[in-house]
Enzyme design. Structure first.
Site, PDB file in Angstrom:
ATOM      1  CG  ASP A  13      -1.825  -1.223   1.240  1.00  0.00           C
ATOM      2  OD1 ASP A  13      -2.221  -1.683   0.161  1.00  0.00           O
ATOM      3  OD2 ASP A  13      -2.117  -1.721   2.348  1.00  0.00           O
ATOM      4  CE  LYS A  16       2.314  -2.456  -4.352  1.00  0.00           C
ATOM      5  NZ  LYS A  16       2.091  -2.103  -2.955  1.00  0.00           N
ATOM      6  N   GLY A  40      -4.465  -4.459  -3.765  1.00  0.00           N
ATOM      7  CA  GLY A  40      -5.472  -3.417  -3.960  1.00  0.00           C
ATOM      8  C   GLY A  40      -4.733  -2.159  -4.363  1.00  0.00           C
ATOM      9  CG  HIS A  41      -2.035  -2.144  -6.963  1.00  0.00           C
ATOM     10  ND1 HIS A  41      -1.149  -2.694  -7.854  1.00  0.00           N
ATOM     11  CD2 HIS A  41      -1.725  -2.678  -5.758  1.00  0.00           C
ATOM     12  CE1 HIS A  41      -0.352  -3.530  -7.206  1.00  0.00           C
ATOM     13  NE2 HIS A  41      -0.680  -3.537  -5.939  1.00  0.00           N
ATOM     14  CD  GLN A 222       0.794  -9.022  -2.468  1.00  0.00           C
ATOM     15  OE1 GLN A 222       1.462  -9.690  -3.236  1.00  0.00           O
ATOM     16  NE2 GLN A 222      -0.468  -8.737  -2.723  1.00  0.00           N
TER      17      GLN A 222
HETATM   18  P1  GDP Z   1      -0.822   0.316  -3.545  1.00  0.00           P
HETATM   19  O1  GDP Z   1      -1.412  -0.973  -3.058  1.00  0.00           O
HETATM   20  O2  GDP Z   1       0.654   0.390  -3.309  1.00  0.00           O
HETATM   21  O3  GDP Z   1      -1.182   0.640  -4.970  1.00  0.00           O
HETATM   22  O4  GDP Z   1      -1.457   1.470  -2.633  1.00  0.00           O
HETATM   23  P2  GDP Z   1      -3.013   1.613  -2.235  1.00  0.00           P
HETATM   24  O5  GDP Z   1      -3.749   2.076  -3.421  1.00  0.00           O
HETATM   25  O6  GDP Z   1      -3.496   0.404  -1.528  1.00  0.00           O
HETATM   26  O7  GDP Z   1      -2.918   2.739  -1.117  1.00  0.00           O
HETATM   27  C1  GDP Z   1      -2.389   3.997  -1.390  1.00  0.00           C
HETATM   28  C2  GDP Z   1      -3.484   5.050  -1.140  1.00  0.00           C
HETATM   29  O8  GDP Z   1      -2.899   6.323  -1.060  1.00  0.00           O
HETATM   30  C3  GDP Z   1      -4.505   5.151  -2.275  1.00  0.00           C
HETATM   31  O9  GDP Z   1      -5.742   5.480  -1.726  1.00  0.00           O
HETATM   32  C4  GDP Z   1      -3.957   6.285  -3.141  1.00  0.00           C
HETATM   33  O10 GDP Z   1      -4.983   6.957  -3.871  1.00  0.00           O
HETATM   34  C5  GDP Z   1      -3.385   7.184  -2.089  1.00  0.00           C
HETATM   35  N1  GDP Z   1      -2.217   7.979  -2.506  1.00  0.00           N
HETATM   36  C6  GDP Z   1      -1.219   7.633  -3.352  1.00  0.00           C
HETATM   37  N2  GDP Z   1      -0.274   8.597  -3.386  1.00  0.00           N
HETATM   38  C7  GDP Z   1      -0.695   9.566  -2.540  1.00  0.00           C
HETATM   39  C8  GDP Z   1      -0.144  10.802  -2.105  1.00  0.00           C
HETATM   40  O11 GDP Z   1       0.940  11.221  -2.491  1.00  0.00           O
HETATM   41  N3  GDP Z   1      -0.861  11.515  -1.187  1.00  0.00           N
HETATM   42  C9  GDP Z   1      -2.054  11.095  -0.698  1.00  0.00           C
HETATM   43  N4  GDP Z   1      -2.680  11.844   0.193  1.00  0.00           N
HETATM   44  N5  GDP Z   1      -2.605   9.930  -1.082  1.00  0.00           N
HETATM   45  C10 GDP Z   1      -1.922   9.163  -1.977  1.00  0.00           C
HETATM   46  P1  IMO Z   2      -0.904  -4.240  -2.193  1.00  0.00           P
HETATM   47  O1  IMO Z   2      -0.473  -4.796  -3.525  1.00  0.00           O
HETATM   48  C1  IMO Z   2      -0.930  -4.697   2.150  1.00  0.00           C
HETATM   49  C2  IMO Z   2      -0.932  -8.786   3.730  1.00  0.00           C
HETATM   50  C3  IMO Z   2      -2.158  -9.251   4.479  1.00  0.00           C
HETATM   51  C4  IMO Z   2      -1.521 -10.214   5.465  1.00  0.00           C
HETATM   52  C5  IMO Z   2      -0.415 -10.857   4.646  1.00  0.00           C
HETATM   53  C6  IMO Z   2      -0.788 -12.209   4.064  1.00  0.00           C
HETATM   54  O2  IMO Z   2      -2.190  -3.513  -2.227  1.00  0.00           O
HETATM   55  O3  IMO Z   2       0.210  -3.463  -1.571  1.00  0.00           O
HETATM   56  P2  IMO Z   2      -2.338 -12.936   2.036  1.00  0.00           P
HETATM   57  O4  IMO Z   2      -3.805 -12.749   1.820  1.00  0.00           O
HETATM   58  O5  IMO Z   2      -1.486 -12.360   0.959  1.00  0.00           O
HETATM   59  O6  IMO Z   2      -1.962 -14.363   2.339  1.00  0.00           O
HETATM   60  O7  IMO Z   2      -2.029 -12.123   3.391  1.00  0.00           O
HETATM   61  O8  IMO Z   2      -0.124  -9.946   3.598  1.00  0.00           O
HETATM   62  N1  IMO Z   2      -1.177  -8.264   2.372  1.00  0.00           N
HETATM   63  C7  IMO Z   2      -1.123  -6.970   2.041  1.00  0.00           C
HETATM   64  N2  IMO Z   2      -0.944  -5.878   2.804  1.00  0.00           N
HETATM   65  N3  IMO Z   2      -1.058  -4.564   0.812  1.00  0.00           N
HETATM   66  C8  IMO Z   2      -1.216  -5.646   0.027  1.00  0.00           C
HETATM   67  O9  IMO Z   2      -1.204  -5.577  -1.318  1.00  0.00           O
HETATM   68  C9  IMO Z   2      -1.301  -6.923   0.642  1.00  0.00           C
HETATM   69  N4  IMO Z   2      -1.479  -8.179   0.173  1.00  0.00           N
HETATM   70  C10 IMO Z   2      -1.384  -8.994   1.242  1.00  0.00           C
HETATM   71  O10 IMO Z   2      -2.804  -8.188   5.135  1.00  0.00           O
HETATM   72  O11 IMO Z   2      -0.896  -9.492   6.502  1.00  0.00           O
HETATM   73 MG    MG Z   3      -2.899  -1.651  -1.743  1.00  0.00          MG
END
Ligand code: GDP
Ligand code: IMO
Ligand code: MG
Length: 445
Positions: A13, A16, A40-41, A222
């Site tokens: 998270d 990415k 979850g991107h 991840q």
């Molecule tokens: P990922 O799994 O690495 O793609 O990240 P996620 O999407 O799960 O979580 C990142 C969250 O931060 C998302 O809701 C993005 O829209 C948000 N986000 C990304 N870059 C920024 C930033 O520079 N500032 C803020 N406030 N939010 C951001």
């Molecule tokens: P993105 O791509 C954050 C965590 C789960 C748990 C561990 C194992 O959005 O960054 P799993 O279901 O993979 O066997 O769970 O990994 N986990 C993540 N945490 N971002 C993710 O993906 C994750 N995918 C798995 O919360 O701790």
């Molecule tokens: Mg994510």
């Protein structure tokens, strides 16, 4: 940076999805290489907000060819559901979305098993995303798996039966119901027919595109500390989410990869259980969660929050060979009077900057912090590094120094338009004409 790898440098998270979306104008194709729909991107695209779990975030760009690589575990129902969501937003993927014939099937019984095992573990549960990821990878490694290519034409039917029996035995032991082999075979027939037009030998495809001079972005899911080998085992996911996973998870050899971009959040989060030395369990952690909207994209769970931990980030830099860093969510720190940054751990009577391997040592690690003044001014919308408040520039420079890699991108909002591009900060392999395309798209041209 033709053929660039995007990896998360913390526990996932990091942002990415946003960075992949920003960089797409410089690439022709995007490939996922590990994981499944546990990811979850999030991408803000125009006025829409997309959460992609399975399909590479680059699918939103019509010129991008998209690959789900052999290293992924593939849940057909989740895949079709995501395709429908994209169609609902008018995204047409026809003819440019490909699934590896060697990716392993993730069946409903794997999901059942993920839940049953977590319940059986009780207080020792991992806190998985409950998507069946661990059981599906276990099936693959134990050589009982069935691959996507095998459900087309039914060549994998006898192995499917053996797999269902095996999963059924474990489910029965855990007081869960056995899957119905006939129903599953019928389900696989339906999936196979629907998938056939998209299923390919994606290693051939990707290497052929690279032969033709196309540039491929590899979208990691991840993060490094969730990698099954390099992460905080056993509180990890079941795949190699580090840069090394690209080669095994796509069949593109190391020599063809040009660079690694590490995505680093300006503070740290973790969702699920497991050690997290720099975690803040006080009101500052709550503040980061609220201001950063740190709630899981996949499961909605609140994310645990803490200061930036450069022991973790330096370790990631080493494991992945990070050429340049995208520092995200700097804006979330905008209101702090002072900010801490973890520079080392004290474990017993020794101080270390190396990330320890055992749960016991990580649990004993007391983070050592450097405290720096906050900038107390909004940073969102700033497009030039020199326009950031002096304290924010100092924070970025301190992070670069402690992590040991240049910060080429600074993100200050979920929107693509709000990202600082620092030409020269490790982004050199991304040739200037390609970088110009990224900046032009960022600026809405
Ligand atoms: P990922 O799994 O690495 O793609 O990240 P996620 O999407 O799960 O979580 C990142 C969250 O931060 C998302 O809701 C993005 O829209 C948000 N986000 C990304 N870059 C920024 C930033 O520079 N500032 C803020 N406030 N939010 C951001
Ligand atoms: P993105 O791509 C954050 C965590 C789960 C748990 C561990 C194992 O959005 O960054 P799993 O279901 O993979 O066997 O769970 O990994 N986990 C993540 N945490 N971002 C993710 O993906 C994750 N995918 C798995 O919360 O701790
Ligand atoms: Mg994510």
């Amino acid at each position: 940076m033709a053929n660039t790898v995007i990896i998360g440098m913390q526990w996932g998270d990091e942002g990415k999805g946003k960075i992949v979306d920003l960089l797409c104008p410089a690439f022709d194709a995007v490939a996922r290489y590990q994981g499944g729909n546990n990811a979850g991107h999030t991408v803000r695209f125009g006025d829409s907000h997309f959460a992609l779990h399975f399909i590479p975030s680059g699918v939103l760009h019509p010129q991008m060819r998209c690959v789900l690589g052999n290293g992924m575990v593939f849940n057909p129902d989740a895949f079709f559901e995501e395709l429908e969501g994209l169609a609902g937003h008018g995204i047409d993927w026809t003819g440019r979305l490909f699934v590896s014939d060697r990716a392993h099937l993730l069946l409903p019984a794997h999901i059942e098993l993920d839940g049953a095992r977590e319940r059986a573990r009780g207080a020792d549960r991992i806190g998985t995303t409950a998507r069946g990821i661990g059981p599906a990878y276990e099936t693959k490694i134990s050589r009982f798996g069935v691959r996507v290519g095998e459900i087309i034409g039914g060549s994998g039917d006898s192995r499917l039966d053996a797999l269902v029996r095996r999963l059924g035995d474990e489910l029965a032991q855990l007081d869960a119901s056995r899957p119905d082999a006939d129903a599953l075979t019928a389900l696989c027939r339906g999936w196979g027919a629907r998938l056939e037009p998209m299923v390919r030998d994606t290693a051939q495809l990707l290497n052929g595109w690279i032969d033709d001079g196309l540039a491929v972005l590899f979208e990691g899911a991840q993060g490094t500390l969730l990698d099954v080998d390099h992460g905080t085992y056993p509180y990890v996911t079941s795949s190699n989410s580090t840069a090394g996973g690209v080669c095994t998870g796509t069949g593109v050899p190391p020599k063809r990869l040009s660079g690694v971009l590490g995505i680093l959040k300006a503070y740290t989060t973790r969702v699920g259980r497991g050690p997290f030395p720099a975690e803040l369990t006080d009101e500052r952690g709550d503040f980061l969660r609220e201001r950063g909207n740190e709630f899981g994209t996949t499961t909605g769970r609140p994310r645990r929050c803490g200061w930036l931990d450069t022991v973790v980030a330096r370790y990631s830099q080493m494991i992945n060979g990070v050429d340049s860093i995208a520092l995200t969510k700097l804006d979330v720190l905008d209101t702090f009077e002072e900010i801490k940054i973890c520079t080392a751990y004290r474990i017993g009577d020794r101080e270390t900057t190396e990330f320890p391997s055992t749960l016991e040592e990580i649990a004993a690690a007391e983070p050592q912090y450097e405290t720096v003044p906050g900038w107390k001014a909004p940073t969102d919308g700033i497009l030039e590094f020199d326009d950031l408040p002096a304290e924010a520039r100092d924070y970025v420079r301190l992070a670069e120094e402690l992590v040991g890699a240049p910060i080429g991108l600074v993100s200050t909002s979920p929107r693509r338009e709000e990202t600082i591009v620092r030409t020269g900060a490790g982004l050199e392999p991304l040739t200037s004409d390609r970088l110009d395309r990224v900046i032009a798209r960022r600026d809405g041209e």
